[in-house]
Scaffold this motif. Structure first.
Motif, PDB file in Angstrom:
ATOM      1  N   LEU A  23       0.843  -1.187   0.000  1.00  0.00           N
ATOM      2  CA  LEU A  23       0.000   0.000   0.000  1.00  0.00           C
ATOM      3  C   LEU A  23       0.885   1.247   0.000  1.00  0.00           C
ATOM      4  N   ASP A  24       0.298   2.368  -0.310  1.00  0.00           N
ATOM      5  CA  ASP A  24       1.042   3.628  -0.471  1.00  0.00           C
ATOM      6  C   ASP A  24       1.553   4.150   0.874  1.00  0.00           C
ATOM      7  N   VAL A  25       2.853   4.059   1.097  1.00  0.00           N
ATOM      8  CA  VAL A  25       3.432   4.521   2.362  1.00  0.00           C
ATOM      9  C   VAL A  25       3.594   6.034   2.394  1.00  0.00           C
ATOM     10  N   THR A  26       3.442   6.689   1.233  1.00  0.00           N
ATOM     11  CA  THR A  26       3.612   8.146   1.207  1.00  0.00           C
ATOM     12  C   THR A  26       2.460   8.884   1.888  1.00  0.00           C
ATOM     13  N   VAL A  27       1.386   8.165   2.218  1.00  0.00           N
ATOM     14  CA  VAL A  27       0.261   8.813   2.913  1.00  0.00           C
ATOM     15  C   VAL A  27       0.593   9.081   4.376  1.00  0.00           C
ATOM     16  N   LEU A  28       1.649   8.443   4.869  1.00  0.00           N
ATOM     17  CA  LEU A  28       2.038   8.656   6.261  1.00  0.00           C
ATOM     18  C   LEU A  28       2.524  10.083   6.465  1.00  0.00           C
ATOM     19  N   PRO A  29       2.069  10.732   7.533  1.00  0.00           N
ATOM     20  CA  PRO A  29       2.546  12.092   7.806  1.00  0.00           C
ATOM     21  C   PRO A  29       4.016  12.081   8.185  1.00  0.00           C
ATOM     22  N   LEU A  51      -7.376   6.687  11.553  1.00  0.00           N
ATOM     23  CA  LEU A  51      -8.455   7.480  10.958  1.00  0.00           C
ATOM     24  C   LEU A  51      -7.918   8.414   9.881  1.00  0.00           C
ATOM     25  N   GLN A  52      -6.713   8.874  10.080  1.00  0.00           N
ATOM     26  CA  GLN A  52      -6.121   9.859   9.181  1.00  0.00           C
ATOM     27  C   GLN A  52      -5.753   9.278   7.818  1.00  0.00           C
ATOM     28  N   ILE A  53      -5.298   8.030   7.798  1.00  0.00           N
ATOM     29  CA  ILE A  53      -4.762   7.498   6.543  1.00  0.00           C
ATOM     30  C   ILE A  53      -5.510   6.291   5.980  1.00  0.00           C
ATOM     31  N   ALA A  54      -6.384   5.656   6.762  1.00  0.00           N
ATOM     32  CA  ALA A  54      -7.007   4.395   6.326  1.00  0.00           C
ATOM     33  C   ALA A  54      -7.715   4.511   4.974  1.00  0.00           C
ATOM     34  N   LYS A  55      -8.578   5.485   4.835  1.00  0.00           N
ATOM     35  CA  LYS A  55      -9.338   5.613   3.593  1.00  0.00           C
ATOM     36  C   LYS A  55      -8.443   5.920   2.399  1.00  0.00           C
ATOM     37  N   LYS A  56      -7.322   6.563   2.655  1.00  0.00           N
ATOM     38  CA  LYS A  56      -6.402   6.899   1.570  1.00  0.00           C
ATOM     39  C   LYS A  56      -5.769   5.645   0.956  1.00  0.00           C
ATOM     40  N   VAL A  57      -5.700   4.579   1.754  1.00  0.00           N
ATOM     41  CA  VAL A  57      -5.106   3.335   1.247  1.00  0.00           C
ATOM     42  C   VAL A  57      -6.164   2.243   1.073  1.00  0.00           C
ATOM     43  N   GLY A  58      -7.447   2.620   1.173  1.00  0.00           N
ATOM     44  CA  GLY A  58      -8.533   1.676   0.935  1.00  0.00           C
ATOM     45  C   GLY A  58      -8.776   0.690   2.049  1.00  0.00           C
ATOM     46  N   MET A  59      -8.506   1.091   3.294  1.00  0.00           N
ATOM     47  CA  MET A  59      -8.728   0.213   4.437  1.00  0.00           C
ATOM     48  C   MET A  59      -9.772   0.809   5.370  1.00  0.00           C
ATOM     49  N   PRO A  61     -10.774   2.069   8.947  1.00  0.00           N
ATOM     50  CA  PRO A  61      -9.947   2.633  10.023  1.00  0.00           C
ATOM     51  C   PRO A  61      -9.737   1.682  11.202  1.00  0.00           C
ATOM     52  N   ARG A  62     -10.784   0.981  11.604  1.00  0.00           N
ATOM     53  CA  ARG A  62     -10.633   0.054  12.728  1.00  0.00           C
ATOM     54  C   ARG A  62      -9.764  -1.143  12.356  1.00  0.00           C
ATOM     55  N   GLU A  63      -9.815  -1.556  11.100  1.00  0.00           N
ATOM     56  CA  GLU A  63      -8.967  -2.659  10.655  1.00  0.00           C
ATOM     57  C   GLU A  63      -7.500  -2.254  10.736  1.00  0.00           C
ATOM     58  N   LEU A  64      -7.190  -1.066  10.242  1.00  0.00           N
ATOM     59  CA  LEU A  64      -5.809  -0.572  10.314  1.00  0.00           C
ATOM     60  C   LEU A  64      -5.397  -0.353  11.765  1.00  0.00           C
ATOM     61  N   ALA A  65      -6.315   0.182  12.566  1.00  0.00           N
ATOM     62  CA  ALA A  65      -6.019   0.403  13.981  1.00  0.00           C
ATOM     63  C   ALA A  65      -5.715  -0.912  14.676  1.00  0.00           C
ATOM     64  N   SER A  66      -6.449  -1.972  14.311  1.00  0.00           N
ATOM     65  CA  SER A  66      -6.220  -3.283  14.909  1.00  0.00           C
ATOM     66  C   SER A  66      -4.832  -3.814  14.579  1.00  0.00           C
ATOM     67  N   LEU A  67      -4.395  -3.604  13.354  1.00  0.00           N
ATOM     68  CA  LEU A  67      -3.047  -4.034  12.961  1.00  0.00           C
ATOM     69  C   LEU A  67      -1.980  -3.256  13.722  1.00  0.00           C
ATOM     70  N   LEU A  68      -2.224  -1.972  13.917  1.00  0.00           N
ATOM     71  CA  LEU A  68      -1.280  -1.153  14.678  1.00  0.00           C
ATOM     72  C   LEU A  68      -1.242  -1.583  16.140  1.00  0.00           C
ATOM     73  N   VAL A  69      -2.403  -1.916  16.683  1.00  0.00           N
ATOM     74  CA  VAL A  69      -2.467  -2.380  18.071  1.00  0.00           C
ATOM     75  C   VAL A  69      -1.622  -3.630  18.249  1.00  0.00           C
ATOM     76  N   ASP A  70      -1.761  -4.585  17.330  1.00  0.00           N
ATOM     77  CA  ASP A  70      -0.982  -5.832  17.420  1.00  0.00           C
ATOM     78  C   ASP A  70       0.515  -5.546  17.328  1.00  0.00           C
ATOM     79  N   ALA A  71       0.890  -4.639  16.425  1.00  0.00           N
ATOM     80  CA  ALA A  71       2.314  -4.334  16.235  1.00  0.00           C
ATOM     81  C   ALA A  71       2.899  -3.629  17.449  1.00  0.00           C
ATOM     82  N   LEU A  72       2.166  -2.675  17.991  1.00  0.00           N
ATOM     83  CA  LEU A  72       2.666  -1.913  19.137  1.00  0.00           C
ATOM     84  C   LEU A  72       2.714  -2.763  20.402  1.00  0.00           C
ATOM     85  N   SER A  73       1.780  -3.694  20.540  1.00  0.00           N
ATOM     86  CA  SER A  73       1.731  -4.544  21.738  1.00  0.00           C
ATOM     87  C   SER A  73       2.971  -5.409  21.877  1.00  0.00           C
TER      88      SER A  73
END
Length: 223
Positions: A23-29, A51-59, A61-73
């Motif tokens: 997915l497009d990593v350039t959407v990251l601030p 919430l800021q980037i999910a729609k920009k990459v077609g995901m 927001p909660r799905e992307l947030a869940s992936l981030l939660v797993d990674a940060l944990s």
């Protein structure tokens, strides 16, 4: 772990998640915003990155947030991390990670936070510059504190800082002020476009008290 460290960690994990899915990593601030939640029970920090980037990459927001939660944990510095609402992420740091900040500050002493971000740059910082024709008020005091703090921060970042208090004691404004003092000292009405107020009367009285013959001296041409 400082807020800056946490921001970098979230950015790194988000980059991995997007890259792994092509997915497009350039959407990251450039910098992920982490903030203190209004309710401390929600955690130490929160971010709305999903919430800021999910729609920009077609995901979702909660799905992307869940992936981030797993990674940060998976990081020892993170005690708990969970999703709130449509995709906000609440984070609580581990006690050891919070304590490390204090340890770093104590170890660095007065050099903590110093860096070379503005090394070699010369900055002229003007602040306060209170109006010389009126009383100094609380706002001037506030800006003195803000300006001094900003100067210290810039210096800590390596800049050569010159602090300037601009005192404008010349021009029509000062002429009007002078005429107002002369009128007050003579007991006359405030001149047109002049300055009124108790402070003018008080200053005029003090001048006459210190220089009793001042009104007999030749008055300057204020035209």
């Amino acid at each position: 772990m400082t807020p800056s460290d946490l921001s970098s960690l979230i950015n790194t994990e988000a980059h991995k998640i997007l890259a792994d899915r092509q997915l497009d990593v350039t959407v990251l601030p450039e910098q992920v915003v982490v903030e203190r939640p209004r309710n401390p029970e929600h955690g130490d920090y929160a971010t709305n990155l999903a919430l800021q980037i999910a729609k920009k990459v077609g995901m979702n927001p909660r799905e992307l947030a869940s992936l981030l939660v797993d990674a940060l944990s998976a990081h020892d510095e993170i005690a708990t991390v969970d999703i709130a609402g449509p995709g906000f992420i609440n984070i609580r740091l581990a006690a050891a990670a919070q304590g490390q900040i204090v340890a770093d500050i104590l170890a660095a002493g007065t050099t903590y936070g110093h860096n070379s971000l503005y090394s070699g740059e010369r900055i002229n910082l003007e602040f306060v510059s209170a109006n010389p024709t009126g009383p100094v008020h609380l706002g001037s005091t506030r800006w003195a504190a803000v300006g001094d703090s900003l100067g210290r921060i810039l210096a800590a970042c390596g800049a050569d800082v010159t602090r300037e208090y601009y005192f404008n004691d010349h021009g029509r404004q000062i002429d009007r002020f002078t005429n107002s003092l002369i009128a007050a000292a003579k007991g006359q009405p405030v001149p047109e476009d002049g300055y009124g107020g108790d402070y003018i009367t008080e200053i005029a009285a003090n001048i006459v008290a210190q220089e009793p013959g001042v009104l007999q001296q030749s008055e300057p041409d204020m035209r």
